[in-house]
Design a protein around this motif. Structure first.
Motif, PDB file in Angstrom:
ATOM      1  N   LYS A   1       0.847  -1.193   0.000  1.00 16.81           N
ATOM      2  CA  LYS A   1       0.000   0.000   0.000  1.00 16.81           C
ATOM      3  C   LYS A   1       0.881   1.241   0.000  1.00 16.81           C
ATOM      4  CE  LYS A   1      -4.252  -1.576   0.674  1.00 16.81           C
ATOM      5  NZ  LYS A   1      -5.382  -1.321  -0.130  1.00 16.81           N
TER       6      LYS A   1
ATOM      7  N   ASP B   1       3.929  -2.669   3.645  1.00 16.46           N
ATOM      8  CA  ASP B   1       3.245  -3.945   3.453  1.00 16.46           C
ATOM      9  C   ASP B   1       2.102  -4.055   4.455  1.00 16.46           C
ATOM     10  OD1 ASP B   1       2.429  -6.507   2.935  1.00 16.46           O
ATOM     11  OD2 ASP B   1       4.323  -7.464   3.497  1.00 16.46           O
ATOM     12  N   GLU B   2       0.864  -3.865   3.977  1.00 13.94           N
ATOM     13  CA  GLU B   2      -0.303  -3.843   4.860  1.00 13.94           C
ATOM     14  C   GLU B   2      -0.631  -5.211   5.453  1.00 13.94           C
ATOM     15  OE1 GLU B   2      -2.161  -5.144   1.032  1.00 13.94           O
ATOM     16  OE2 GLU B   2      -0.498  -3.881   1.587  1.00 13.94           O
ATOM     17  N   THR B   3      -0.099  -6.293   4.870  1.00 15.85           N
ATOM     18  CA  THR B   3      -0.409  -7.640   5.373  1.00 15.85           C
ATOM     19  C   THR B   3       0.243  -7.923   6.723  1.00 15.85           C
ATOM     20  OG1 THR B   3       1.443  -8.611   4.143  1.00 15.85           O
ATOM     21  CG2 THR B   3      -0.711  -8.531   3.033  1.00 15.85           C
ATOM     22  N   LYS B   4       1.192  -7.099   7.125  1.00 21.45           N
ATOM     23  CA  LYS B   4       1.875  -7.296   8.408  1.00 21.45           C
ATOM     24  C   LYS B   4       1.111  -6.677   9.573  1.00 21.45           C
ATOM     25  CE  LYS B   4       6.476  -7.421   6.380  1.00 21.45           C
ATOM     26  NZ  LYS B   4       7.814  -6.810   6.382  1.00 21.45           N
ATOM     27  N   TYR B   5      -0.007  -6.007   9.280  1.00 21.05           N
ATOM     28  CA  TYR B   5      -0.731  -5.273  10.307  1.00 21.05           C
ATOM     29  C   TYR B   5      -2.192  -5.689  10.324  1.00 21.05           C
ATOM     30  CZ  TYR B   5       3.465  -2.531   9.644  1.00 21.05           C
ATOM     31  OH  TYR B   5       4.773  -2.157   9.507  1.00 21.05           O
ATOM     32  N   GLN B   6      -2.861  -5.448  11.451  1.00 25.00           N
ATOM     33  CA  GLN B   6      -4.260  -5.819  11.616  1.00 25.00           C
ATOM     34  C   GLN B   6      -5.157  -4.605  11.410  1.00 25.00           C
ATOM     35  OE1 GLN B   6      -4.593  -7.427  15.528  1.00 25.00           O
ATOM     36  NE2 GLN B   6      -3.290  -9.192  15.103  1.00 25.00           N
TER      37      GLN B   6
ATOM     38  N   ILE C   1      -5.015   1.468  10.040  1.00 20.20           N
ATOM     39  CA  ILE C   1      -5.271   0.429   9.049  1.00 20.20           C
ATOM     40  C   ILE C   1      -6.752   0.098   9.058  1.00 20.20           C
ATOM     41  CG2 ILE C   1      -4.803  -1.970   8.394  1.00 20.20           C
ATOM     42  CD1 ILE C   1      -2.422  -0.252   7.973  1.00 20.20           C
TER      43      ILE C   1
ATOM     44  N   GLU D   1     -12.920  -5.443  -5.496  1.00 16.59           N
ATOM     45  CA  GLU D   1     -12.652  -6.564  -6.389  1.00 16.59           C
ATOM     46  C   GLU D   1     -13.461  -6.455  -7.669  1.00 16.59           C
ATOM     47  OE1 GLU D   1     -16.157  -7.599  -3.936  1.00 16.59           O
ATOM     48  OE2 GLU D   1     -14.166  -6.883  -3.435  1.00 16.59           O
TER      49      GLU D   1
END
Length: 174
Positions: A2, A16-21, A41, A53
């Motif tokens: 992001k 990297d937004e996947t590392k955060y909740q 986030i 999507e």
């Protein structure tokens, strides 16, 4: 990955937004100007409406198609479902009366930039007609500017431009 924009210099900071909740707060320091700023986030209220999507390969749940806002320096890709009747397209602003808001900070997009009318012809097929809002920068369909009060029928895959933003129509397949 992001990107967030520095509120001081408009430089992008990537993470990297996947590392955060969802709901977690992050603090960034802009590498360009040194400004510290924070974000939380999560999904924006507008994103929940727009369904990022691709909608069943070009068609939303109502079967009236969608517009795909192409990513540029002002915003990310967005898929906005169309409804029967007038779909007023413009820049998102809280409290505005548009029903197809584009989440952007592109100053060349008006709050009511153009309208796509979705209707059924006598043979039952869906027809898409675009007209300018009117807007200050105009609406371009296949690189031709629409004249004042001009309406143009558009079809699946048609590229139109409002401000610095390009949009593709994804019509329903009948």
């Amino acid at each position: 990955m992001k990107r967030v924009r520095c509120p001081k210099c408009d430089n992008y900071v990537t993470f990297d937004e996947t590392k955060y909740q969802v709901g977690q707060s992050l603090v960034f320091e802009c590498p360009e100007c040194g400004k510290n700023f924070g974000i939380r986030i999560g999904m924006s209220k507008l994103r929940n409406i727009q369904k990022e999507e691709v909608l069943d390969e070009h068609v939303n749940e109502n079967g009236y198609g969608a517009i795909v806002v192409i990513e540029n320096v002002f915003h990310y890709k967005q898929v906005i479902p169309l409804k029967m009747g007038n779909n007023v397209i413009g820049r998102y602003m809280k409290g505005s009366n548009i029903n197809c808001p584009i989440e952007t900070n592109d100053p060349s997009i008006d709050m009511t930039h153009c309208i796509i009318n979705v209707s059924r012809k006598r043979d039952g097929k869906i027809q898409y007609v675009i007209c300018d809002g009117p807007s200050y920068t105009g609406t371009f369909v296949d690189n031709e500017i629409l004249k004042n009060k001009e309406r143009r029928v558009i079809k699946d895959g048609c590229l139109f431009t409002i401000g610095a933003t390009s949009i593709i129509l994804r019509a329903t397949e009948e």
